[in-house]
Design an enzyme around this catalytic site. Sequence first.
Site, PDB file in Angstrom:
ATOM      1  N   LYS A 171      50.360  46.341 103.928  1.00  8.93           N
ATOM      2  CA  LYS A 171      50.731  44.996 103.465  1.00  8.93           C
ATOM      3  C   LYS A 171      49.561  44.484 102.618  1.00  8.93           C
ATOM      4  O   LYS A 171      49.046  43.370 102.815  1.00  8.93           O
ATOM      5  CB  LYS A 171      51.001  44.102 104.694  1.00  8.93           C
ATOM      6  N   ASP A 204      57.357  45.909 104.922  1.00  4.18           N
ATOM      7  CA  ASP A 204      58.709  45.350 105.057  1.00  4.18           C
ATOM      8  C   ASP A 204      59.731  46.205 104.319  1.00  4.18           C
ATOM      9  O   ASP A 204      60.820  46.489 104.817  1.00  4.18           O
ATOM     10  CB  ASP A 204      58.772  43.876 104.607  1.00  4.18           C
ATOM     11  N   ASP A 228      52.695  50.908 115.593  1.00  2.00           N
ATOM     12  CA  ASP A 228      53.325  50.589 116.875  1.00  2.00           C
ATOM     13  C   ASP A 228      54.782  50.184 116.631  1.00  2.00           C
ATOM     14  O   ASP A 228      55.716  50.691 117.257  1.00  2.00           O
ATOM     15  CB  ASP A 228      52.538  49.438 117.530  1.00  2.00           C
TER      16      ASP A 228
END
Length: 335
Positions: A171, A204, A228
Amino acid sequence: MGHRIALIPGDGIGPEVTDAAVRVITKVGVDIDWVVGDIGAGALEKRGTQLPEDVLDLIRETKVALKGPVTTPIGGGFQSANVLLRKALQLYASLRPVKNVPGITSCYTGVDLIVIRENTEGLYSGIEHEVVPGVVESLKIITRAASSRIARFAFDYAIRTGRKKITAVHKANIMKKSDGLFLECAREVAAKHPEIDYEEMIVDSACMQLVMKPHKFDVLLMENLYGDILSELCSGLVGGVAVVPGANIGDEIAVFEAVHGSAPDIGGKNVANPTGLILSSVMMLRHIGEAEAAGRIESALFSVLRRGETRTRDLGGTATTTEMTDAVIQALGEQ
Ligand code: NAD
């Protein structure tokens, strides 16, 4: 010569699924001296710490462990024994192969990807504080050393196992410095391995593309939190957390465990699906040079799942953990 391996039963369904794996390995005849040590909520209750120093020493000595899941309280309470264990033993690489399992129906077929997650830093630094009442700060730690180390692990793994492509998930459009550094390190390692295709994807977008086109992916490389979350998302592509194995690997030590948690809702009821933990033990056997035994266990488990008569509740059956384990043991006997 036999192998000396640490066995960490864990909490909730942990003792049931680790017991299943041990029974199957015993049947296949690999000579293992299991040394039991416990961590997690049970250890905290019995011994006053969720990660006893002697259990750490035991794993340092055996260098290999098979581990059940442990319980970590939400929103307060003690720190995760998993996070502490991975840091203490520098198990910096989480490796989760996500592949369709014969006989288990999911929304996709032909999924075969590897999730590689940095296991020691990121938002799991555990450094949080209240700045003023109502304002809390959590620190995301990203270092050049750990980012380069996990990138090298991913490229070495891809080359060793004949994988073709690595997707670094990030990100860095928002976390320009921390995820930016992670990407910088991944690019440096990628430049040394032109034989592997390298691409980058914002987390995303990666979630959306994984759900729409999982076959586009081969090896996924990412920092702790994204790893995770995405490894559980990926487990959903092939039937869920109960059927995906995993390993936490360092330079000298490896701890094998399934993706799922301690499932307190079904702990102690003998209904847990042992597939993830049995497949984790297959990874462990390959790691210790017992590839033939590993292959036999995998094909016995797959034949039980393919036949479909003995399935646990999560797979739509009625079998108990013990009955499913018995079926795998019987299938081993029929080989
Ligand atoms: P979970 O994976 O334990 O359970 C999620 C759901 O999946 C539950 O409905 C559970 O019954 C089911 N499930 C999980 N494993 C199963 C199995 N083998 N067979 C059949 N059904 C299974 O996740 P959670 O509820 O979010 O977490 C419970 C606890 O586990 C928490 O304390 C969490 O911190 C811990 N946890 C530990 C690990 C680990 O030790 N590696 C990993 C994840 C979560």
